[in-house]
Design a protein around this motif. Structure first.
Motif, PDB file in Angstrom:
ATOM      1  N   ASP A 188      17.158   7.013   4.792  1.00  0.00           N
ATOM      2  CA  ASP A 188      16.071   6.844   3.836  1.00  0.00           C
ATOM      3  C   ASP A 188      15.176   8.063   3.860  1.00  0.00           C
ATOM      4  O   ASP A 188      15.120   8.805   4.857  1.00  0.00           O
ATOM      5  CB  ASP A 188      15.242   5.602   4.168  1.00  0.00           C
ATOM      6  N   PHE A 189      14.453   8.267   2.760  1.00  0.00           N
ATOM      7  CA  PHE A 189      13.400   9.280   2.778  1.00  0.00           C
ATOM      8  C   PHE A 189      12.152   8.643   3.372  1.00  0.00           C
ATOM      9  O   PHE A 189      11.650   7.641   2.861  1.00  0.00           O
ATOM     10  CB  PHE A 189      13.104   9.795   1.377  1.00  0.00           C
ATOM     11  N   VAL A 190      11.658   9.215   4.443  1.00  0.00           N
ATOM     12  CA  VAL A 190      10.464   8.706   5.124  1.00  0.00           C
ATOM     13  C   VAL A 190       9.459   9.844   5.217  1.00  0.00           C
ATOM     14  O   VAL A 190       9.805  10.944   5.680  1.00  0.00           O
ATOM     15  CB  VAL A 190      10.789   8.175   6.527  1.00  0.00           C
ATOM     16  N   GLY A 191       8.257   9.623   4.768  1.00  0.00           N
ATOM     17  CA  GLY A 191       7.275  10.691   4.821  1.00  0.00           C
ATOM     18  C   GLY A 191       5.865  10.197   4.610  1.00  0.00           C
ATOM     19  O   GLY A 191       5.594   8.988   4.602  1.00  0.00           O
ATOM     20  N   LYS A 192       4.964  11.153   4.453  1.00  0.00           N
ATOM     21  CA  LYS A 192       3.568  10.885   4.152  1.00  0.00           C
ATOM     22  C   LYS A 192       3.215  11.657   2.884  1.00  0.00           C
ATOM     23  O   LYS A 192       3.844  12.662   2.558  1.00  0.00           O
ATOM     24  CB  LYS A 192       2.649  11.336   5.289  1.00  0.00           C
ATOM     25  N   LEU A 193       2.208  11.168   2.208  1.00  0.00           N
ATOM     26  CA  LEU A 193       1.705  11.894   1.048  1.00  0.00           C
ATOM     27  C   LEU A 193       0.212  11.661   0.912  1.00  0.00           C
ATOM     28  O   LEU A 193      -0.339  10.705   1.447  1.00  0.00           O
ATOM     29  CB  LEU A 193       2.444  11.484  -0.230  1.00  0.00           C
ATOM     30  N   MET A 194      -0.425  12.568   0.214  1.00  0.00           N
ATOM     31  CA  MET A 194      -1.832  12.418  -0.150  1.00  0.00           C
ATOM     32  C   MET A 194      -1.886  12.165  -1.649  1.00  0.00           C
ATOM     33  O   MET A 194      -1.261  12.876  -2.435  1.00  0.00           O
ATOM     34  CB  MET A 194      -2.611  13.686   0.185  1.00  0.00           C
ATOM     35  N   LEU A 195      -2.618  11.127  -2.038  1.00  0.00           N
ATOM     36  CA  LEU A 195      -2.754  10.831  -3.462  1.00  0.00           C
ATOM     37  C   LEU A 195      -4.218  10.583  -3.787  1.00  0.00           C
ATOM     38  O   LEU A 195      -4.982  10.116  -2.933  1.00  0.00           O
ATOM     39  CB  LEU A 195      -1.924   9.619  -3.854  1.00  0.00           C
ATOM     40  N   PRO A 196      -4.640  10.911  -5.001  1.00  0.00           N
ATOM     41  CA  PRO A 196      -6.026  10.655  -5.406  1.00  0.00           C
ATOM     42  C   PRO A 196      -6.351   9.170  -5.289  1.00  0.00           C
ATOM     43  O   PRO A 196      -5.522   8.311  -5.593  1.00  0.00           O
ATOM     44  CB  PRO A 196      -6.061  11.125  -6.861  1.00  0.00           C
ATOM     45  N   ALA A 211     -17.610  32.185   8.778  1.00  0.00           N
ATOM     46  CA  ALA A 211     -16.174  32.319   8.970  1.00  0.00           C
ATOM     47  C   ALA A 211     -15.529  31.036   8.471  1.00  0.00           C
ATOM     48  O   ALA A 211     -16.170  29.985   8.403  1.00  0.00           O
ATOM     49  CB  ALA A 211     -15.846  32.554  10.440  1.00  0.00           C
ATOM     50  N   ALA A 212     -14.241  31.102   8.121  1.00  0.00           N
ATOM     51  CA  ALA A 212     -13.520  29.925   7.651  1.00  0.00           C
ATOM     52  C   ALA A 212     -12.167  29.876   8.335  1.00  0.00           C
ATOM     53  O   ALA A 212     -11.525  30.908   8.557  1.00  0.00           O
ATOM     54  CB  ALA A 212     -13.348  29.963   6.137  1.00  0.00           C
ATOM     55  N   ALA A 213     -11.746  28.652   8.663  1.00  0.00           N
ATOM     56  CA  ALA A 213     -10.478  28.485   9.371  1.00  0.00           C
ATOM     57  C   ALA A 213      -9.922  27.091   9.101  1.00  0.00           C
ATOM     58  O   ALA A 213     -10.562  26.258   8.445  1.00  0.00           O
ATOM     59  CB  ALA A 213     -10.662  28.718  10.864  1.00  0.00           C
ATOM     60  N   ILE A 214      -8.725  26.837   9.621  1.00  0.00           N
ATOM     61  CA  ILE A 214      -8.051  25.551   9.442  1.00  0.00           C
ATOM     62  C   ILE A 214      -7.497  25.098  10.786  1.00  0.00           C
ATOM     63  O   ILE A 214      -6.741  25.835  11.428  1.00  0.00           O
ATOM     64  CB  ILE A 214      -6.873  25.643   8.449  1.00  0.00           C
ATOM     65  N   GLN A 215      -7.883  23.912  11.181  1.00  0.00           N
ATOM     66  CA  GLN A 215      -7.227  23.287  12.328  1.00  0.00           C
ATOM     67  C   GLN A 215      -6.083  22.418  11.807  1.00  0.00           C
ATOM     68  O   GLN A 215      -6.282  21.620  10.887  1.00  0.00           O
ATOM     69  CB  GLN A 215      -8.208  22.426  13.125  1.00  0.00           C
ATOM     70  N   LEU A 216      -4.893  22.585  12.355  1.00  0.00           N
ATOM     71  CA  LEU A 216      -3.739  21.779  11.957  1.00  0.00           C
ATOM     72  C   LEU A 216      -3.700  20.554  12.846  1.00  0.00           C
ATOM     73  O   LEU A 216      -3.215  20.604  13.986  1.00  0.00           O
ATOM     74  CB  LEU A 216      -2.447  22.596  12.083  1.00  0.00           C
ATOM     75  N   ASP A 217      -4.241  19.461  12.334  1.00  0.00           N
ATOM     76  CA  ASP A 217      -4.349  18.260  13.151  1.00  0.00           C
ATOM     77  C   ASP A 217      -2.973  17.738  13.539  1.00  0.00           C
ATOM     78  O   ASP A 217      -2.068  17.611  12.688  1.00  0.00           O
ATOM     79  CB  ASP A 217      -5.123  17.179  12.390  1.00  0.00           C
ATOM     80  N   GLY A 218      -2.828  17.430  14.813  1.00  0.00           N
ATOM     81  CA  GLY A 218      -1.572  16.897  15.313  1.00  0.00           C
ATOM     82  C   GLY A 218      -0.511  17.946  15.578  1.00  0.00           C
ATOM     83  O   GLY A 218       0.618  17.596  15.948  1.00  0.00           O
ATOM     84  N   VAL A 219      -0.844  19.213  15.401  1.00  0.00           N
ATOM     85  CA  VAL A 219       0.117  20.297  15.652  1.00  0.00           C
ATOM     86  C   VAL A 219      -0.366  21.102  16.856  1.00  0.00           C
ATOM     87  O   VAL A 219      -1.345  21.845  16.752  1.00  0.00           O
ATOM     88  CB  VAL A 219       0.252  21.222  14.424  1.00  0.00           C
ATOM     89  N   THR A 252       1.081  17.331   5.237  1.00  0.00           N
ATOM     90  CA  THR A 252       0.426  17.094   3.959  1.00  0.00           C
ATOM     91  C   THR A 252      -0.987  17.656   4.032  1.00  0.00           C
ATOM     92  O   THR A 252      -1.379  18.274   5.034  1.00  0.00           O
ATOM     93  CB  THR A 252       0.357  15.593   3.624  1.00  0.00           C
ATOM     94  N   TYR A 253      -1.756  17.410   2.988  1.00  0.00           N
ATOM     95  CA  TYR A 253      -3.138  17.881   3.005  1.00  0.00           C
ATOM     96  C   TYR A 253      -3.967  17.186   4.075  1.00  0.00           C
ATOM     97  O   TYR A 253      -5.003  17.710   4.499  1.00  0.00           O
ATOM     98  CB  TYR A 253      -3.777  17.717   1.620  1.00  0.00           C
ATOM     99  N   SER A 254      -3.540  16.030   4.540  1.00  0.00           N
ATOM    100  CA  SER A 254      -4.263  15.382   5.631  1.00  0.00           C
ATOM    101  C   SER A 254      -4.118  16.163   6.925  1.00  0.00           C
ATOM    102  O   SER A 254      -4.929  16.009   7.846  1.00  0.00           O
ATOM    103  CB  SER A 254      -3.748  13.948   5.830  1.00  0.00           C
ATOM    104  N   THR A 255      -3.092  17.016   7.033  1.00  0.00           N
ATOM    105  CA  THR A 255      -2.908  17.860   8.217  1.00  0.00           C
ATOM    106  C   THR A 255      -3.928  18.975   8.254  1.00  0.00           C
ATOM    107  O   THR A 255      -4.294  19.466   9.334  1.00  0.00           O
ATOM    108  CB  THR A 255      -1.481  18.448   8.222  1.00  0.00           C
TER     109      THR A 255
END
Length: 770
Positions: free
Chosen positions: A130-138, A580-588, A668-671
């Motif tokens: 099966d396709f199993v994943g996560k997504l972000m939706l409005p 300054a601007a940065a991104i934390q990759l949550d869970g990575v 996803t964008y939640s990351t």
């Protein structure tokens, strides 16, 4: 600089004393003046040293704002989300038994009808995977759109309703019910029909004329009597009239020969019957039945008008031609060949049933029932509140359909074919396929006239249409309830065997099967907008730093993410302090990043020190940099406002490519845990500003959070004020941020209602700027 209040007070006292001593020394101009100057320097150094020993912070700025100065309390549990994360699992109906991959894609709108539909997730699936994943939706989304591309390269779309109360969606293929009446032939599906009733195969009953039937001949006016039978014999022609509407009943009239009177309107009267036998011929202006009784044609009948009233039953086994047929409070069943120019029915319960060949030029059905058991052709069909059924193995062929409040039901292996236009007006209509087997609706063009929920497709129904009114971004004009699906007009996937009742059936698209793999997935654009004054309130113009971010992720055959490319667009710096601007990759974990490649190396690596793999040093989760100095990224040496007042700077594009040592289950964008640093950094850590609900990095000033929790900051989330106001927002579009000093609630009229309703109202607030 962050300052502690008691240290600030001591510093003020020390500098006041120093100033007094300086003035004193100048007045006396003696040797002791040098001593006083030395004392001043020593005291100043002492004050500066104190500031290095402990974290110091500023008093809240005068004029610090609130989000809604005119009133309005923000709920403490409001998440400030314009999008949410959902788990999803898709099981495909694999007709190839796991030999090939299907491509699975989830969109926010129908990708077959809307060029700008946004991809939310994608992967590959087959039997056993099966396709199993996560997504972000409005959060405003009511439906997702699932597009499956089969190994034959044929794409189909269905809609998945979104339950706002749930955080997961499962779509399971209805394979067991589909295969109940489907047999597979090589790579195509084949449906065998269960009904083959046609005019050619139907055997009509034998008509027996009573021996005592009274013979009618010549050109006379005949008045019938109750309970008697009358006959026009074979080989004779009657051109007269028959008065049956004279209060009599139970009269039976048989036409074995010819009754021809093209100027006569015949009324059957009450509970009387007219039968044209296999050898008979009828040619009249009209046949009307006022009450019960009926008209049955086994031979040939030609009428200008055919009318039923009350419970009359009209049946055709032979050849029937009528300019006009008005079936009201009665029924008409065709087993033979019937051609009608204008057919109408306006009463509930009236049944028009075709088990032979029925051809109609114009039909209007209101609250009536149409049953297409065999090939039924109508050039123009207008319905309102009607019920239309297409039986197994049958074809209902229309040139135009204009339907309102109409229920169309298709049995297994049924075909609905609309060759020009199907229009569904303001009254909600439905089109339903079977629970077992499949049906096909071939619709050349569908127009719903922008009416909400004008048509709902459901059941095992394949809708073959390439020209269909598209749903609006947040408006639902049609619904495709799974397992109903939409395919291109010339890409039907279902084979229906040809019979005399369906004009050759339905031929599916052929071809050789191949894997439909997914290697790159582009997830569209989100905007992130920040206030820079944390932990103090800002002016809530939400433009101190605005960046658009686009995710492209690369996947392997198991739908695991091996690499991501983050394309950022720096759009505004409405701040007078360094950022300054940065991104934390949550869970990575930082150790799971193989490498980070920055397209503009000159913008990173100074304030946020980077390790050999390109992530920030000293972090448990991977942190990647966007820029060390937002002003300098635009080529500006001072701290002027950038693109928030008159004029605009060209946005700055940055690309961050991240490769992983071990592939990730999801990305996803939640990351993306986007944040800015406002350069107020000292030994206690730095000032970071994150979205509500996201965690800070390991380098934030934790002592400041503890100190201000329940004071300046919310006690439940450090990235909300004590009044539950945010310091950052994210929206699933490129955000049109307010101009300098303009509150977001003024720039976006729906914003306040969205906030104060807890997100239940005006979820599309960011699409409606003044």
């Amino acid at each position: 600089m962050i300052l502690i209040r008691d240290q600030l007070s001591k510093s003020v006292i020390l500098y006041t004393v120093s100033l007094f001593l300086l003035i004193y020394s100048i007045m006396y101009k003696g040797k002791r003046s040098n001593l006083f100057l030395v004392s001043l320097v020593a005291i100043s150094v002492t004050a500066a040293s104190c500031s290095k020993v402990k974290d110091l912070y500023e008093e809240p700025e005068a004029g610090s704002s609130t989000l809604f100065p005119d009133g309005g309390n923000v709920s403490g549990d409001f998440k400030w989300n314009s999008a949410k994360s959902m788990d999803i699992r898709i099981a495909v109906d694999d007709i190839f038994n796991g030999q090939y991959f299907y491509r699975v894609e989830i969109f926010d709108n129908d990708p077959m009808l809307v060029a700008g539909a946004n991809l939310l997730a994608a992967g590959q699936a087959k039997k056993g995977q099966d396709f199993v994943g996560k997504l972000m939706l409005p959060t405003m989304a009511n439906y997702l759109y699932l597009r499956e591309t089969s190994p034959l390269g044929v794409a189909s779309v269905t809609m998945i309703p979104v339950d706002a109360a749930k955080n997961s969606i499962n779509v399971t293929a209805n394979s067991s019910s589909n295969k109940a009446s489907i047999t597979r032939a090589s790579s195509n599906s084949s449906i065998s029909t269960t009904k083959a009733t046609t005019a050619n195969t139907f055997s009509s009953p034998t008509v027996v004329v009573p021996n005592d039937a009274i013979v009618i001949t010549g050109n006379t006016a005949v008045t019938v009597e109750a309970n008697k039978s009358y006959v026009i014999k074979s080989g004779t022609t009657f051109t007269g009239t028959i008065n049956a509407n004279n209060g009599t009943s139970n009269v039976k009239i048989y036409v074995q020969g010819t009754w021809k009177n093209s100027g006569y309107e015949f009324n059957l009267g009450n509970n009387n019957n007219l039968t044209v036998t296999q050898t008979g011929s009828l040619n009249l202006i009209n046949v009307t039945q006022n009450t019960t009784g009926g008209f049955v044609n086994y031979g040939t009948a030609s009428l200008s008008k055919m009318e039923t009233r009350n419970n009359a039953l009209y049946v055709n086994y032979g050849i029937l031609d009528a300019d006009k047929a008005d079936i009201t409070n009665g029924s008409f069943t065709n087993y033979g060949v019937a051609t009608i120019q204008n057919l109408s029915s306006t009463t509930n319960g009236t049944v028009i049933r075709n088990e032979g060949t029925l051809t109609v030029k114009n039909a209007t059905l209101t609250n009536a029932v149409l049953e297409a058991v065999c090939h039924t052709t109508i050039q123009s069909l207008t319905t309102n509140g009607a019920k239309i059924s297409v039986f197994s193995g049958a074809l209902l062929s229309l040139d135009k359909l204009d339907a309102g409040g109409t229920a169309l039901n298709l049995e297994a292996s049924a075909i609905l074919d609309v060759k020009t236009l199907a229009k569904f007006n303001s009254q909600a209509s439905t089109m339903k396929g079977p629970s077992s087997g499949q049906a096909v609706a071939r619709l050349k063009k569908v127009d719903v006239n922008n009416q909400h929920m004008a048509i709902t497709y459901s059941g095992n129904l394949e809708v073959a249409c390439s020209d269909h009114t598209a749903n609006g971004q947040w408006n639902t004009y049609y619904v495709l309830n799974s397992p109903a699906k939409l395919v291109a007009y010339d890409k039907s996937t279902v084979v229906i065997a040809g019979t005399a009742c369906n004009a050759g059936g339905n031929n599916a698209t052929g071809g050789n099967p191949n894997d439909q793999t997914v290697t790159e997935v582009n997830l569209g654009t989100y905007s992130y907008a920040f206030e820079d004054n944390w932990p103090n309130k800002g002016d809530y113009d939400m433009n101190d730093f605005v960046v658009d971010m686009n995710i492209s992720k690369f996947q392997n055959s198991a739908n695991k993410v091996t690499k991501v490319v983050l394309k950022g667009k720096l759009r505004s710096v409405g701040a007078s302090k360094r950022l300054a601007a940065a991104i934390q990759l949550d869970g990575v974990p930082a150790g799971n990043v193989k490498s980070v490649t920055y397209s503009k190396k000159e913008l990173v690596g100074s304030s946020l020190t980077l390790a050999a793999n390109g992530t920030e040093t000293g972090q448990a989760n991977a942190v990647v940099s966007i820029c060390d100095d937002a002003h300098k990224a635009f080529g500006v040496t001072d701290t002027r406002f950038i693109s928030t007042q008159n004029g605009a700077y060209t946005p700055i594009d940055v690309i961050i490519t991240i490769e992983f040592t071990t592939a990730l289950d999801n990305f996803t964008y939640s990351t993306l845990n986007m944040f800015i640093v406002n350069y107020a950094q000292n030994i206690g850590g730095r000032n970071e500003i994150h979205l509500v609900g996201y965690a800070a990095t390991d380098k934030i000033n934790k002592s400041l959070i503890s100190r201000e929790s329940g004071k300046l900051l919310s006690g439940t989330d450090p990235f909300k004020t004590i009044n539950n106001e945010p310091f950052a927002l994210a929206v699933p579009v490129s955000f049109q941020y307010p101009t300098e000093g303009q509150k977001i609630s003024d720039a976006y009229p729906k914003f306040k209602d969205w906030v104060l309703s807890g997100g239940l109202q005006n979820a599309d607030w960011y699409l409606n700027k003044k």
